[in-house]
Design a protein around this motif. Structure first.
Motif, PDB file in Angstrom:
ATOM      1  N   ASN A 177      -6.667   3.674   2.919  1.00 36.46           N
ATOM      2  CA  ASN A 177      -6.684   2.358   3.099  1.00 36.46           C
ATOM      3  C   ASN A 177      -7.115   1.668   1.839  1.00 36.46           C
ATOM      4  N   LYS A 194       0.972  -1.306   0.052  1.00 36.66           N
ATOM      5  CA  LYS A 194      -0.121  -0.024   0.071  1.00 36.66           C
ATOM      6  C   LYS A 194       0.815   1.181   0.162  1.00 36.66           C
ATOM      7  N   ASP A 249       0.669   5.603   5.604  1.00 33.26           N
ATOM      8  CA  ASP A 249      -0.466   5.886   4.520  1.00 33.26           C
ATOM      9  C   ASP A 249      -1.120   6.844   5.028  1.00 33.26           C
TER      10      ASP A 249
END
Ligand code: UD1
Ligand code: CA
Length: 475
Positions: free
Chosen positions: A233, A24, A108
């Motif tokens: 996310n 991610k 993130d």
């Protein structure tokens, strides 16, 4: 320089909700991985230590970051899952006597600004808090940990969405995943964090309630700009964050004197560099380290990747990568400039032209329907419509050299390696397999014939004839 500060960036998670082969934190927005934005912001604080905690696809993450962030130290998380464990392995890797503050950032949460972090650290130090967390009020807090305060408004704990009661889930103040801790307290209370929760993980957030239980001061700083706490996310949030970042970048350049006709369809990477009086027309992508000089007009429908555009150049409906476009040059519409294209000042690459590894001299023109690859072209050259360099013989690539003031006839094929001397000409449809001397006319209707001195005799007084006699008399 921020004294007594260590920064820990959490980047070990897989990011299951991205449903991706790529970790991610490596998904890009604005031409840089999510965690790259976090590192860029962190670097501006000039802390003594910057640690990045890695685990999932750790080699990929390390490889993507080492070049751009040589100061970062990578720390491997072990089998114990959770943000608490990630911070624990990182703090264990700091010098044992480090007793300053630890700023924890999430890989993130890419839109945080350095001013917000400075305010967080200053507030933490002024309040002499054991921990200070960054919070935000969101209309839709889904997915975030909620900040639970007591009747007096003091922060008590943070509860994850998955562990929250209905009342707790209704709280709209969220934990941004950004904190400052005093190192000694962080060490002590992390060692007491368990894994007794819905996800079976060591939550960093548990430290907050442990500190409160021990009557330690926990402060919270409410972010004024909620976008800056945006955690990514899934891919819906990735696109939303990309849009917010792009809006910021476009506005920054508008304030620096760039005209952006349509901000909604203009995408500018963080590393690009524009100048006053540049005009960007709709649907244009200015990517990577592209640099655009004053007065240039770019777009519409143009993508530039790592390009240099000179002063007052015009680039319309073009796709270009690693190309240099000289001052006053014009490119497009419908041009494809591949790596190694260097177009001189006031030159032209026109409609349906592809170029690659081609140096095109000052004032030279490739106006229509051409392929120019592996070529060196002098000044004042004009390649007739559909002139092609045949640079590849199935085994090797070969170069074409074209002297100053050469004009080729339409549909000329230059079979490389081949050289056209200054001022030379080719007839329409010529297939040029042999070098053409300066000032010669090459025809290949029959076997190729070079008519020596043709240009000097028949085009006397032109630039071509002058250049030809210069070259001829030099020999
Ligand atoms: C976390 C917070 C939540 C907060 C949110 C803000 C916890 C328990 N929850 O939730 O309160 O509202 O961030 O965005 O901290 N990571 C590791 N190692 C791990 C797990 C995660 O390094 O074992 C990294 C991830 O790569 C990511 C960051 O930590 O960069 C946050 O992890 P993530 O799983 O996204 O946490 P959230 O569920 O968003
Ligand atoms: Ca997250």
């Amino acid at each position: 320089m921020t004294a007594n500060l260590a920064i820990i960036i959490l980047a070990a998670g897989q990011g299951t909700r991205m449903k991706s082969r790529i970790p991610k934190v490596l998904h890009p927005i604005g031409g840089r991985p999510l965690v790259g934005h976090v590192l860029t912001t962190a670097a501006r604080l000039e802390a003594q230590h910057i640690e990045v905690v890695v685990r999932h696809e750790r080699d990929q993450v390390v490889a993507a970051l080492t070049k751009d962030y040589p100061g970062a130290v990578f720390i491997d998380q072990d089998d114990v899952p959770g943000t608490g464990r990630a911070v624990q392995v990182a703090i264990d890797a700091l010098p044992a006597d480090f007793d300053g503050d630890v700023l924890v950032l999430s890989g993130d949460v890419p839109l945080l600004e350095v001013e917000t972090l400075r305010r967080l650290i200053d507030g933490h130090r002024t309040a002499a808090a054991a921990a200070t967390l960054l919070s935000a009020r969101l209309e839709d807090p889904t997915g975030y940990g909620r900040v639970i305060r007591d009747a007096a408004g003091t922060v008590q704990r943070i509860v994850e969405q998955k562990d929250a009661s209905a009342d707790e889930a209704a709280v709209t103040e969220i934990n941004a995943g950004v904190y400052v801790f005093r190192a000694p307290e962080l060490r002590t209370y992390l060692s007491r964090v368990g894994q007794d929760n819905a996800q079976g993980e060591m939550y960093l957030t548990t430290v907050i309630e442990l500190l409160r239980g021990a009557e330690q001061t926990v402060a919270a700083e409410l972010a004024d700009d909620t976008a800056s706490t945006f955690g990514i996310n899934d891919r819906v949030q990735l696109a939303e964050a990309g849009r917010v970042l792009n809006d910021r970048i476009v506005r920054r350049w508008q304030r620096e004197g760039v005209t952006v006709i349509d901000p909604a369809t203009t995408w500018i990477d963080d590393d690009a560099n524009l100048s006053p009086d540049v005009t960007i027309l709709p649907n244009t992508h200015i990517l990577r380290a592209t640099v655009i000089a004053p007065g240039a007009i770019v777009g519409p429908d143009t993508t530039l990747v790592d390009c240099e555009v000179g002063e007052n150049a015009i680039v319309r409906r073009t796709d270009a990568t690693l190309a240099v476009i000289g001052a006053g040059a014009t490119v497009g519409p419908f041009s494809f400039l591949r790596p190694g294209t260097v177009l001189g000042a006031n030159g032209k690459i026109g409609a349906y032209v592809e170029t690659k590894n081609a140096e095109i001299g000052e004032g030279s023109k490739v106006p229509h329907l051409s392929y120019v690859g592996d070529a060196t072209i002098g000044r004042g050259v004009n390649l007739g419509a559909s002139t092609i360099t045949a640079n590849y013989d199935d085994v090797n690539k070969h170069r074409t050299e074209i002297g100053d003031e050469v004009h080729t006839g339409s549909h000329t094929v230059l079979v490389a390696p081949v050289r056209l001397g200054a001022g030379a000409k080719t007839a329409a449809g010529a297939v040029v397999r042999k070098d053409v001397p300066a000032g010669a006319l090459a025809m290949s209707v029959a076997p190729q014939r070079n008519i020596e001195g043709w240009v000097e005799k028949n085009r006397a007084g032109t630039g071509a004839a002058d250049a030809a006699s210069r070259e001829n008399s030099a020999e």
